[in-house]
Scaffold this motif. Structure first.
Motif, short mmCIF file in Angstrom:
data_model
loop_
_atom_site.label_atom_id
_atom_site.label_comp_id
_atom_site.label_asym_id
_atom_site.label_seq_id
_atom_site.Cartn_x
_atom_site.Cartn_y
_atom_site.Cartn_z
N GLU A 149 -32.38 -4.72 -23.94
CA GLU A 149 -32.15 -5.68 -25.03
C GLU A 149 -33.36 -5.75 -25.96
O GLU A 149 -34.50 -5.73 -25.52
CB GLU A 149 -31.87 -7.06 -24.47
CG GLU A 149 -30.54 -7.19 -23.79
CD GLU A 149 -30.23 -8.61 -23.38
OE1 GLU A 149 -31.14 -9.46 -23.44
OE2 GLU A 149 -29.09 -8.86 -22.99
N SER B 154 -25.18 -8.77 -28.07
CA SER B 154 -24.97 -9.55 -26.84
C SER B 154 -25.19 -11.03 -27.08
O SER B 154 -24.58 -11.86 -26.42
CB SER B 154 -25.90 -9.06 -25.74
OG SER B 154 -27.24 -9.24 -26.11
N LYS C 151 -27.88 -5.22 -27.41
CA LYS C 151 -27.97 -4.60 -26.09
C LYS C 151 -27.44 -3.18 -26.17
O LYS C 151 -26.43 -2.92 -26.82
CB LYS C 151 -27.15 -5.41 -25.09
CG LYS C 151 -27.28 -4.97 -23.67
CD LYS C 151 -26.56 -5.95 -22.78
CE LYS C 151 -26.89 -5.68 -21.34
NZ LYS C 151 -26.32 -6.67 -20.46
#
Length: 169
Positions: A9, A79, A115
């Protein structure tokens, strides 16, 4: 500012954007959880003023992901996307007879977390172990289970979590 929370991430942050939080959240809710390419198409076609600053932050987050993680754009998924309230600029508007009115100009902070799904092994988390969650149980095992863990199929699990068969949104 870029921080790698884990090795999949990366985020980008746009601060002090001159816009109301409610107007930016209207757009952010549409792109949360979507792929990077789909997000860019949505932001280009939506008619709101908030789309351009959000587009810039999403593009920046993707550039951070490609430089830090070496990821491909096709593997990126948003995400997490959130909009927080920033400082409010207070200005005076001059009025008749020497009076003045206060004007509040709100700002917001936009954070986009991207992500890379090619790096991470995606696993769904349930409140039961997955191998036990989807196996067919006999009637004796069903009688032993009490409380909220009584649902054995995925459909019953989602129906339990949503509070019924219809969507509350």
């Amino acid at each position: 500012m870029v921080i790698k929370a884990n090795k999949t991430e990366v985020y980008a942050l746009g601060q002090h954007i001159s816009m109301s939080v409610h107007k930016a959240r209207r757009v952010i809710d549409q792109i949360r959880g979507r792929s990077y390419e789909e997000t860019l198409m949505i932001l280009e076609l939506m008619p709101y003023r908030a789309c351009y600053p959000i587009f810039k932050v999403v593009y920046s987050a993707a550039a951070n992901a490609s430089s830090l993680l070496g990821s491909n754009e096709a593997d990126l998924v948003i995400s997490k996307a959130q909009v927080n309230e920033g400082t409010t600029l207070k200005r005076l508007k001059l009025r008749a007879r020497g009076r003045s009115y206060r004007i509040k100009k709100p700002t917001c902070h936009i954070m986009i977390v991207i992500k890379d799904i090619s790096i991470s092994d995606y696993e769904e988390t349930f409140w039961l172990k997955p191998e036990k969650f989807f196996e067919k149980a006999s009637m004796q095992e069903l009688k032993k289970i009490k409380g909220k863990n009584q649902y054995k199929t995925r459909k019953e699990h989602y129906m339990y979590n949503n509070g019924g068969t219809w969507d509350k949104k």
